[in-house]
Enzyme design. Structure first.
Site, short mmCIF file in Angstrom:
data_model
loop_
_atom_site.label_atom_id
_atom_site.label_comp_id
_atom_site.label_asym_id
_atom_site.label_seq_id
_atom_site.Cartn_x
_atom_site.Cartn_y
_atom_site.Cartn_z
N GLU A 1 -53.86 -46.66 42.10
CA GLU A 1 -53.62 -45.25 42.22
C GLU A 1 -54.72 -44.36 41.42
O GLU A 1 -55.03 -43.60 42.07
CB GLU A 1 -52.16 -44.59 41.79
CG GLU A 1 -52.01 -43.40 42.44
CD GLU A 1 -50.37 -43.34 42.23
OE1 GLU A 1 -49.32 -44.11 42.87
OE2 GLU A 1 -50.03 -42.12 41.54
N ASP A 2 -55.23 -44.66 40.31
CA ASP A 2 -55.57 -44.06 39.33
C ASP A 2 -57.18 -44.71 38.95
O ASP A 2 -58.02 -44.03 38.16
CB ASP A 2 -55.07 -43.79 37.92
CG ASP A 2 -53.64 -42.81 38.24
OD1 ASP A 2 -53.60 -41.90 39.29
OD2 ASP A 2 -52.76 -42.98 37.60
#
Ligand SMILES: [Mn+2]
Length: 179
Positions: free
Chosen positions: A65-66
């Protein structure tokens, strides 16, 4: 050496490299890696979780996600089970934020028990962090809204680990959030 210990070291090293330049949103700008390590430790130390693939997934849970990490990379490095759990706890970043939050509530009950564990520990860590200090740029209302939303997600995760659920319930109760 015990091979599970070696695997966990490989995993924490991978996550630390991926999150190398990231900081948490607290005023002290804590290194981001403290978060996935803390989530994995909530599972092992508080939740009694011994399943090494769940602990690996916890260490990796924000990498896709990051950071620039792909699920294919996780699968090639750590295998299909870890990759599947990470996939389950990864939001679709192509969607607007409110829609992603809505989907977390909707998807929670359909997650595997392994993914539910990671999600609960992630919420527990984040709620404790919000109690410890308000992130830069957040209002008290935004903090309270996060607790309300987290409570909705946790409703869909129940029946997975009674210790973690009780600790989450206590935090919601302190905030006057309806269980
Ligand atoms: Mn997280």
């Amino acid at each position: 050496m015990n091979s599970e210990a070696v695997l966990l070291l490989e995993t924490v090293h991978f996550a630390a490299e991926k999150h190398r330049n990231q900081r948490r949103k607290d005023t002290e700008q804590t290194p981001y890696i403290n978060h996935p390590i803390g989530v994995a430790r909530i599972l092992s130390h508080e939740g009694g979780v011994m399943d090494v693939e769940v602990l690996q997934a916890a260490l990796l849970h924000d990498t896709v996600e990051d950071t620039d990490t792909s699920i294919a990379e996780i699968q090639a490095t750590f295998g299909p089970v870890v990759a599947r759990i990470v996939q389950e706890v990864t939001d679709d970043k192509s969607l607007p934020k409110q829609e992603r939050k809505r989907q977390q509530v909707e998807h929670a009950p359909h997650c595997s028990p392994q993914a539910k564990l990671v999600k609960m520990a992630d919420k527990l860590y984040n709620l404790r962090d919000l109690n410890r200090c308000t992130p830069v740029g957040w209002t008290a209302e935004r903090v309270q809204e996060y607790f309300l939303w987290a409570c909705e997600v946790v409703k869909g995760l129940r029946g997975t680990n009674s210790v973690l659920e009780e600790k989450l319930d206590e935090l919601f109760k302190q905030r006057g959030v309806q269980l």
